[in-house]
Design a protein around this motif. Structure first.
Motif, short mmCIF file in Angstrom:
data_model
loop_
_atom_site.label_atom_id
_atom_site.label_comp_id
_atom_site.label_asym_id
_atom_site.label_seq_id
_atom_site.Cartn_x
_atom_site.Cartn_y
_atom_site.Cartn_z
N ALA A 98 0.85 -1.19 0.00
CA ALA A 98 0.00 0.00 0.00
C ALA A 98 0.89 1.24 0.00
CB ALA A 98 -0.91 0.00 1.22
N VAL A 99 0.81 2.04 -1.07
CA VAL A 99 1.68 3.21 -1.18
C VAL A 99 1.19 4.34 -0.27
CG1 VAL A 99 2.36 2.68 -3.54
CG2 VAL A 99 0.39 4.18 -3.13
N GLY A 100 2.12 5.24 0.06
CA GLY A 100 1.76 6.46 0.75
C GLY A 100 1.11 7.44 -0.20
N THR A 101 0.79 8.62 0.29
CA THR A 101 0.05 9.61 -0.49
C THR A 101 0.76 9.94 -1.80
OG1 THR A 101 -0.85 10.58 1.53
CG2 THR A 101 -0.92 11.94 -0.46
N VAL A 102 0.06 9.76 -2.90
CA VAL A 102 0.59 10.16 -4.22
C VAL A 102 -0.22 11.29 -4.83
CG1 VAL A 102 1.60 7.90 -4.71
CG2 VAL A 102 -0.77 8.36 -5.40
N GLY A 103 -1.42 11.53 -4.34
CA GLY A 103 -2.29 12.56 -4.89
C GLY A 103 -3.64 11.98 -5.23
N MET A 104 -4.48 12.77 -5.89
CA MET A 104 -5.84 12.35 -6.19
C MET A 104 -6.12 12.27 -7.69
SD MET A 104 -8.07 14.27 -3.22
CE MET A 104 -9.45 13.14 -3.44
N GLY A 105 -5.26 12.83 -8.52
CA GLY A 105 -5.46 12.75 -9.96
C GLY A 105 -5.16 11.36 -10.48
N ASP A 106 -5.86 10.94 -11.52
CA ASP A 106 -5.66 9.59 -12.06
C ASP A 106 -4.23 9.35 -12.51
OD1 ASP A 106 -8.22 8.67 -11.59
OD2 ASP A 106 -8.98 9.26 -13.55
N SER A 107 -3.54 10.37 -12.98
CA SER A 107 -2.16 10.20 -13.44
C SER A 107 -1.22 9.85 -12.29
CB SER A 107 -1.66 11.47 -14.14
OG SER A 107 -1.56 12.54 -13.23
N ASN A 112 0.28 3.80 -13.19
CA ASN A 112 0.63 4.71 -14.28
C ASN A 112 2.06 5.22 -14.18
OD1 ASN A 112 -1.88 4.57 -15.47
ND2 ASN A 112 -2.70 6.31 -14.36
N ASN A 113 2.72 4.95 -13.07
CA ASN A 113 4.08 5.45 -12.85
C ASN A 113 5.13 4.35 -12.76
OD1 ASN A 113 3.97 8.60 -12.22
ND2 ASN A 113 2.10 7.67 -11.44
N LEU A 114 4.76 3.19 -12.26
CA LEU A 114 5.72 2.09 -12.14
C LEU A 114 6.36 1.72 -13.48
CD1 LEU A 114 3.77 -0.11 -9.57
CD2 LEU A 114 5.95 1.06 -9.16
N GLU A 121 7.67 5.22 -4.53
CA GLU A 121 8.16 4.18 -3.63
C GLU A 121 8.72 2.98 -4.39
OE1 GLU A 121 5.58 3.38 -0.20
OE2 GLU A 121 4.54 5.26 -0.65
N ALA A 122 9.04 3.17 -5.67
CA ALA A 122 9.51 2.04 -6.48
C ALA A 122 10.82 1.47 -5.95
CB ALA A 122 9.65 2.47 -7.93
N ASN A 123 11.71 2.31 -5.42
CA ASN A 123 12.96 1.79 -4.88
C ASN A 123 12.71 0.90 -3.66
OD1 ASN A 123 15.43 2.98 -6.35
ND2 ASN A 123 14.10 4.75 -6.09
N LEU A 124 11.70 1.23 -2.87
CA LEU A 124 11.34 0.40 -1.72
C LEU A 124 10.72 -0.92 -2.20
CD1 LEU A 124 9.76 3.16 0.55
CD2 LEU A 124 12.12 2.33 0.53
N ILE A 125 9.93 -0.86 -3.24
CA ILE A 125 9.34 -2.08 -3.80
C ILE A 125 10.43 -2.97 -4.39
CG2 ILE A 125 7.82 -2.94 -5.64
CD1 ILE A 125 6.12 -0.36 -5.17
N GLN A 126 11.43 -2.37 -5.01
CA GLN A 126 12.52 -3.16 -5.58
C GLN A 126 13.27 -3.94 -4.50
OE1 GLN A 126 15.89 -1.12 -7.29
NE2 GLN A 126 16.13 -2.67 -8.88
#
Length: 386
Positions: A98-107, A112-114, A121-126
């Motif tokens: 579960a990611v921390g706050t990224v915002g509310m827009g769909d983008s 859409n970012n991974l 938080e991709a480095n933490l996921i890696q």
């Protein structure tokens, strides 16, 4: 210096996530919800890059899956399943992240970012995939799918986290199965979501083989968090949370409380990511943007209290951590959650971060979190410190 470079990378990713090109927006063609929670609606090949173009030796899929709103209605949520391509045969653990706050827009949605290396938080996921673990990352309700993101609505987020795990297990290409050991993980908004998943799992998804939950910086009591941030540089989170609660419960009629400046701010927040929203909403008091304070109204208080944690003991062990000097989520909110879980018989190991603040906590404690989950997957007993 290594920590500073990591922190700067997080800030850079926050900034980049605010302008992901429109071509990366999520598929909104998922059919209306029907069937069982966790059922796959669609899947398509995706990619996982911690930084733009950085290889990871993984395969990834974007999925749409069935889940449940805070009020128990069916919905569809999107997410990303990531599996290491390390030649491992046989079962591997799964982390529902579960990611921390990224915002509310769909983008802003993680899915859409991974693929582009712009997820915060991709480095933490890696760090998790390098251990050989599969990871599924939910986008949460309304983030990357039709509707407004139900930001900070705890039961909705908990459902999305648990159903993401179900969806990953049901994705044939992932090579996982019903006996896969599962870990739950999240920090900040993700701490709320992972904690709600931990509380709900025994009743909502008892078939999942959850071995433990690692949760940090948990906003366990939204009313206390709002009081703490009112007028501070974290005040934008109050208005994002109000918009998220209003999205889940339209009868709250947030718009009827906002003055013109408040309406403009909240409208913009629904379209942008956290790097912009946090700046736009900082150092504002609720009274600056409202004609009357919605948080003083009984219906708002009741809805916020529905997202309050501590009412149910998680069935699996918990590793909970919180920075003593957390400037966004008061330390007392986290320690009280620990006390309430302990009083109900939960197996909780609580760790105080003595040096650092909110954002640094998730970075500096990532190794401890991974090691704690590895011990649970290895069958070692959890040593609670209630």
């Amino acid at each position: 210096m290594r920590f500073r470079r990591t922190a700067l990378a997080v800030v850079a990713a926050m900034a980049m996530s605010a302008w992901i090109p429109s071509a990366a927006t999520a598929d909104t063609s998922a059919p209306a919800a029907a069937g069982a929670p966790g059922d796959l609606v669609s899947s398509a090949p995706s990619a996982f890059h911690p930084l733009p173009g950085q290889p990871t030796n993984t395969k990834a899929w974007k999925v749409h899956y069935r889940s449940t709103t805070a009020d128990g209605a069916p919905n569809v949520v999107s997410g990303t399943v990531i599996v290491p391509q390390d030649g491992r045969s046989g079962p591997r653990p799964l982390i529902t992240y579960a990611v921390g706050t990224v915002g509310m827009g769909d983008s802003c949605a993680p899915s859409n970012n991974l693929p582009y290396g712009t997820s915060m938080e991709a480095n933490l996921i890696q760090q998790l995939t390098l251990r050989g673990w599969a990871v599924v990352v939910t986008d949460y309700e309304g983030l990357g799918t039709p509707g407004v993101h139900t930001y900070t609505v705890g039961p909705s987020a908990g459902h999305a986290v648990l159903d993401a795990a179900r969806a990953a297990l049901r994705l044939p290409a992932a090579g996982l199965g019903p006996d896969t050991p599962v870990g739950i993980m999240g920090y900040s908004q993700g701490g709320q979501a992972s904690s709600w998943a931990a509380e709900l799992q025994g009743s909502y998804a008892p078939e999942l083989k959850v071995k433990g939950t690692a949760t940090g910086g948990v906003p366990a009591d939204l009313r206390k968090v709002a009081d703490f941030n009112n007028g501070s540089y974290g005040s934008g989170l109050i208005f994002m949370a109000a918009a998220g609660q209003d999205a889940a419960f339209p009868e709250l009629r947030l718009d009827s409380y906002l003055n013109p400046a408040g309406k403009a701010l909240v409208s913009g927040m629904k379209e942008h990511c956290v790097a912009i929203d946090a700046i736009a909403g900082s150092f504002k008091r609720i009274s600056d943007l409202t004609t009357r304070n919605p948080l003083e109204q009984p219906d708002w208080r009741a809805r916020l209290d529905r997202s309050r944690l501590g009412g149910t003991a998680p069935a699996a062990p918990v590793y909970q951590y919180h920075a003593l000097a957390d400037e966004l989520i008061p330390y007392g909110v986290g320690s009280r959650l620990r006390s309430e879980w302990c009083a109900k018989g939960a197996n909780v190991e609580f760790d105080t971060i003595w040096l650092g603040e909110h954002v640094s906590g998730v970075i500096t404690h990532s190794l401890e979190v991974g090691n704690w989950l590895a011990d649970r997957f290895a069958g070692r007993p959890a040593r609670g410190n209630c």
